[in-house]
Design an enzyme around this catalytic site. Sequence first.
Site, short mmCIF file in Angstrom:
data_model
loop_
_atom_site.label_atom_id
_atom_site.label_comp_id
_atom_site.label_asym_id
_atom_site.label_seq_id
_atom_site.Cartn_x
_atom_site.Cartn_y
_atom_site.Cartn_z
N GLY A 46 -47.20 -16.63 -11.65
CA GLY A 46 -45.95 -17.03 -12.05
C GLY A 46 -46.13 -18.28 -12.75
N GLN A 51 -43.35 -26.15 -16.90
CA GLN A 51 -44.53 -26.38 -16.55
C GLN A 51 -45.51 -26.68 -17.66
OE1 GLN A 51 -44.79 -22.91 -13.43
NE2 GLN A 51 -46.20 -24.36 -12.62
N CYS A 92 -49.27 -24.01 -6.49
CA CYS A 92 -48.34 -24.06 -7.67
C CYS A 92 -49.65 -24.57 -8.66
CB CYS A 92 -47.35 -25.12 -7.58
SG CYS A 92 -46.22 -25.50 -9.00
N LEU A 93 -49.39 -23.91 -9.87
CA LEU A 93 -50.35 -24.44 -10.99
C LEU A 93 -50.10 -26.04 -11.20
CD1 LEU A 93 -50.06 -21.48 -13.42
CD2 LEU A 93 -51.94 -21.95 -11.57
N HIS A 134 -39.30 -19.74 -6.48
CA HIS A 134 -40.30 -21.00 -6.73
C HIS A 134 -40.24 -21.09 -8.42
CE1 HIS A 134 -44.38 -22.96 -6.51
NE2 HIS A 134 -44.46 -23.03 -8.00
N GLU A 135 -40.05 -20.16 -9.24
CA GLU A 135 -39.88 -20.48 -10.60
C GLU A 135 -38.81 -21.16 -11.23
OE1 GLU A 135 -42.72 -20.73 -11.93
OE2 GLU A 135 -43.98 -19.25 -10.87
N HIS A 138 -38.33 -24.62 -10.66
CA HIS A 138 -39.14 -25.39 -11.69
C HIS A 138 -38.22 -25.68 -12.81
CE1 HIS A 138 -43.47 -25.93 -10.58
NE2 HIS A 138 -43.69 -24.58 -10.43
NI NI Z 1 -45.23 -23.42 -9.41
#
Ligand code: NI
Length: 182
Positions: A46, A51, A92-93, A134-135, A138
Site C-alpha cells: 500500500g 508518502q 510502513c515504507l 493505515h493509508e 497517512h
Molecule cells: Ni505506511
Amino acid sequence: MNRLEVLHFPDKRLRKIAEPVKKVDNEIKNIIEQMFFTMYEEKGIGLAATQVNIHKRIIVIDVSENKDKKIFLINPEIISLSDDIDTMEEGCLSVPGFYETVSRPKTVKVSSLNYDGKQIEIEANGLLSTCIQHEIDHLNGKLFVDHISSLKRSRIEKKITKLKKEGAVPSRKSTPNYKSAI
Ligand code: NI
C-alpha cells in the site's frame, strides 16, 4: 515510469494533511500509475500520496499474492468501522525496517471516487481493512508509530535518524524477503 522518492519518518512532510482531489483527470490517473509503480518497486502492499510528497487524497493498494489486484482510492471517506478489533503487526515504507503491533477496527466501509469520478463504496476486513485504515491515516498526517507508545516511537525515530546520517537506511529492493509494509 518514474519511481517516486518515499519520504521517511520523522520527515515533517509526512505530517501534512492531504487535499481532496477536485477532478479525476489525466494528471490524477498519471499520479496513480506512478504510485503503483513505486509501490511494487518498493515491495509494498500500500502507498499513500503523502508518502511520495504529493499532498492529494490518493491511495494505492495491492494485498494480493500475485500482485495483480490493484485497488486505488481517491478522496476516501470512512463510512463505518466495526466494534470488533483486529491486531496486526504493521510496517510502513516510510518507517523502513520497523514493525510494531497495532490494533484497529476489524472491518471498514469506505467511499471513494472511481476513474469516472463517480462515488463507490468498498467494504473490507482483514489485511485490506488494516491497509486502508493505515493509508487513510497517512493522508491525515498520521503514521502507524503514532499508535504505539511514545517511548517506542522516539526509539524508532532516533534509530532511523542515525541510519539516515550514516546513509544506511535499509533498502527494500536488495532484501527480497522483506516483510510487507504499507
Ligand atoms: Ni505506511
